[in-house]
Structure formats: structure tokens, C-alpha cells
Design an enzyme around this catalytic site. Structure first.
Site, PDB file in Angstrom:
ATOM      1  CB  SER A  18      69.983  60.812  54.626  1.00  0.00           C
ATOM      2  OG  SER A  18      69.262  61.116  55.707  1.00  0.00           O
ATOM      3  CB  THR A  20      74.032  58.539  53.465  1.00  0.00           C
ATOM      4  OG1 THR A  20      73.054  57.813  53.596  1.00  0.00           O
ATOM      5  CG2 THR A  20      73.897  59.908  54.386  1.00  0.00           C
ATOM      6  CB  ALA A 259      74.865  48.792  56.606  1.00  0.00           C
ATOM      7  CE  LYS A 260      70.487  54.943  53.263  1.00  0.00           C
ATOM      8  NZ  LYS A 260      70.331  56.575  53.115  1.00  0.00           N
ATOM      9  NE  ARG A 261      76.677  45.706  55.274  1.00  0.00           N
ATOM     10  CZ  ARG A 261      75.681  44.858  55.115  1.00  0.00           C
ATOM     11  NH1 ARG A 261      75.340  44.461  53.874  1.00  0.00           N
ATOM     12  NH2 ARG A 261      75.095  44.398  56.058  1.00  0.00           N
TER      13      ARG A 261
END
Ligand code: GLU
Ligand code: ZN
Length: 328
Positions: A18, A20, A259-261
Site C-alpha cells: 500500500s 502509505t 512502522a513506516k516512519r
């Protein structure tokens, strides 16, 4: 010695991120495992972008994902950048397909409209079970026996749910014992079209995997709870069920969920320390037992050193140790 399987023209695998945000190391490891599984099976590998949940999409993220996967050394036979016979490969371009299969479910009386709010459903359940991705639907808007879709359509549709009554299915997980579950009791009627008009992930992914002829789904174990819903939809839509293989999730350096950070574990940080992908591939491969110790290696070299049994064995071992660390 590496064992060479026969060329397999039927295997079709995919990676479906995704957009995101930037991929994190855990996403890259899952992509690497899905790619290895497809290539060791001599199959085709497809990149699909799950950009249907438009409020969560981040601009520029699709290009970044494609660039990062290429940087790592992965390739695919069909995808948004190269096209293919089963496109489009962005979910946002596939609405006609979703509409057609949604109508098919409607005509077959396999879905019903539901006016309950998320809160109504939550309140109806006193204590959700651990690991459950949504509360079990209490059946409030379930149509009575012998209903007609006409009656259902007269209500204000808020969301549309798949009717799971009397469905019994067998788990298709490659690495776990087959189990038979009563979907209506354990999962409940689940949403296939949201009240904001967007098709739900569970539904869109099955339409796409079905139409794209996906035979093997290798993805992160955060999605293993979705498998039973998807198996029910594969059956209902008349597609054959793929094999599912859920890879353990990678933890960050503090042992938490990635996480996507941006942070010390991010791909960004890794790339600024080391411009070449080989050291990272070595770390990713050793973190799930594909290598005894980490040393720099390319995706292609790793592929040449492994066979399918090695891959399945180390994924199975990594799942067991992840389960020991995080008992349900
Ligand atoms: N797009 C989903 C995600 O990034 C994965 C879909 C799938 O593999 O089924 O979490
Ligand atoms: Zn309802």
C-alpha cells in the site's frame, strides 16, 4: 547443491504494498521472501499497488516503493511500471472489476446492506478476542430467511457485508495444520464495501488476486487473520484458492513492531550509511535464518544459494521463534 525445480508456468506470485509511505526493512524482507518464493518456484512475480484506501495514500510513495524494490535488486514480470496482460496494476484503476464482482455477490444474495456504525458493532461485543482485526458482527442488519435484495436495497445502505452464515472452510495456510472453522461464529459478516463507498481491502484483494491468477500469496503475518475472509471470498466469487504463506514480522531494534516512519531502522537511514544494497540483503536474510551469519550478498546470489525447501524451512523456523517470543 542447489536443487533446480522444473520450470513452472502456472505459479503466479505477487507483492502488493500500500502506498502509505516509504517501505521499512520489514516490508523489504517480506518482499524479498515473496520474490525468492516465486523465483525458486520458477514462477512469475507481479507487483501490484494497493492504493484503494485513498485517504491513506501518500503522494510520491508509489515511485519510492518501486525505486526501493529495484534498488534492493528485486524484479517482476508484470507491474505498474512495465505493464502486463493483467493490468492495470494500481487498484485505483480497477474499479470496474470491483463493481462487476460486487454486483455478482449482490445478485447471489451473498452480501447485505448494513446501517450499523462501527461503534454499534463494537458495543455489541463485550470483549474482543486477542488478535481479532474487527469485532464479530452481531447480525443486526442480517436479512431474514427468503429475503430479496429489493428489500435490502430500500434501506439506506451504509456499508455492505458478506453473509457468512453456514460457511465452513478449511484453512489454506501452507505452514499450519488445516483447520475447519465456522466463519459466522468466529469472524462474523465482514465489510466488503465501506460506508464511504470504497471497496474494502478484503474484497478488492481477492478480486485482483483472482483475476490476476495468483496461485501463491506470500506476505506478512499481520495479514494472516485476513486469510479466512479471503478464502470465503475466493470461493464465493468462483476463483480457485491460492496457497497462503505468512512470513513472520520483523521487529525493530527495540523489539517493537516496525512502522513506516523514519528512524534508525528506516531504509533512508540505511541508505545514508551504506549506498549498496548487499549488506542490507545479508542482514535481512540472516534475520530470518536464510543465512547463518550476515555478509554482503545480492538478491541474485542469495537466490542461487537457496532452494525452495531451505526457504520454507527457515520461514517455518522463524515463525516458530516469533510465536515463542509473542505468545498469543
Ligand atoms: N496492501 C496490503 C498491505 O500493504 C497487503 C495486501 C496483501 O498482501 O494481501 O498491507
Ligand atoms: Zn448492521
Amino acid at each position: 547443491m542447489s536443487h533446480e525445480p522444473e520450470a513452472n508456468s502456472t505459479y503466479r506470485g505477487r507483492y502488493a504494498p500500500s502506498p502509505t509511505g516509504r517501505l521499512h526493512l520489514g516490508n523489504l524482507r517480506t518482499a524479498l521472501l515473496a520474490w525468492l518464493h516465486a523465483r525458486l518456484s520458477r514462477g512469475r512475480f507481479i507487483l501490484r499497488i494497493d492504493d484503494l484506501d485513498t485517504p491513506r495514500n501518500k503522494p510520491g510513495s508509489i515511485e519510492e516503493i518501486i525505486a526501493d524494490l529495484h534498488w534492493l535488486g528485486l524484479d517482476w514480470d508484470e507491474g505498474p511500471d512495465i505493464g502486463g496482460a493483467n493490468g492495470p496494476y494500481l487498484q485505483s484503476g480497477r474499479l470496474d472489476h470491483y463493481e462487476k464482482f460486487f454486483d455478482q455477490l449482490k445478485t447471489a444474495h451473498l452480501i447485505f446492506s448494513c446501517t450499523c456504525s462501527r461503534k454499534d458493532v463494537q458495543l455489541a461485543q463485550s470483549a474482543p478476542n486477542a488478535g481479532q482485526i474487527e469485532p464479530i458482527y452481531p447480525g443486526t442488519c442480517r436479512p431474514p430467511e427468503g429475503w430479496s435484495q429489493q428489500a435490502a436495497a430500500n434501506r439506506t445502505p451504509v456499508s455492505w457485508r458478506f453473509l457468512t452464515r453456514d460457511i465452513t472452510i478449511t484453512s489454506q495456510a501452507e505452514l499450519s495444520e488445516p483447520t475447519t472453522v465456522k466463519l459466522d461464529k468466529t469472524i462474523g459478516d465482514f465489510v466488503v464495501k465501506r460506508k464511504d463507498g470504497l471497496y474494502a481491502y478484503q474484497f478488492a484483494t481477492v478480486v485482483d488476486d483472482g483475476l490476476m491468477g495468483i496461485t501463491d500469496i506470500v506476505r506478512g503475518s499481520d495479514l494472516s487473520d485476513s486469510m479466512l475472509r479471503q478464502v470465503a471470498l475466493f470461493d464465493a466469487l468462483g476463483f480457485s484458492r491460492p496457497c497462503f504463506l505468512h512470513a513472520p514480522l520483523m521487529h525493530d531494534s527495540l523489539g517493537g513492531r516496525m512502522a513506516k516512519r523514519d528512524g534508525s531502522d528506516s531504509l533512508e537511514a540505511w541508505k545514508s550509511r551504506d549506498r549498496a544494497p548487499e549488506p542490507l540483503i545479508g542482514e535481512l536474510a540472516s534475520s530470518c535464518g536464510l543465512m547463518d551469519t550476515a555478509y554482503p550478498i545480492s538478491c541474485q546470489e542469495l537466490l542461487e544459494r537457496l532452494n525452495l525447501e531451505d526457504l520454507l524451512r527457515s520461514m517455518s523456523a522463524a515463525r516458530k521463534s516469533a510465536a515463542a517470543l509473542n505468545p498469543a
